[in-house]
Design a protein around this motif. Sequence first.
Motif: not given
Length: 156
Positions: A5-6, A119-121, A127-129, A134-135
């Motif tokens: 969530t953002l 792309f799962g795992i 995501h964090p990098i 980017k978001l």
Amino acid sequence: MQIYTLHKKQNLPITLQEAWDFLSSPKNLKTITPDYMGFHILSGADKPMFAGQIIQYMVTPVLGIKTKWVTEITHAVDKHYFVDEQRFGPYALWHHKHFIKEIDGGVEMEDIIDYKVPFGILGQLVHPILVKPKLEEIFNYRTKKLEALFGVYKTK
């Protein structure tokens, strides 16, 4: 399955009508999106926003890879809120709620985006990098652009 969530809020010194007119017009998305993303509306932005509206874009979110993004406006309540959901695009899930309310001397805009990376795992590892920064960058750009267009909200 990880859903992220953002949550963003921004106040602007404009009327509720001005905020709604700008934010609910799909044509203005290009204005508040960084140029490097190559944002281009393909179809669906020729009418005022309505529930059921399908909007197609081309966007280059990362690594210069062009992606078609199709969203549907699933809910729209005049001068209160609207919701867009991805039907096709870079996310496994994208549900973006836009709330607008009148406050003393302007409006408060609130965005709540629930999203899932593909792309799962592997997606969760990236995501964090890549995705989350980017978001954040895109929404920080939007904040600055809206302030440049409408001014900085000053608390009384």
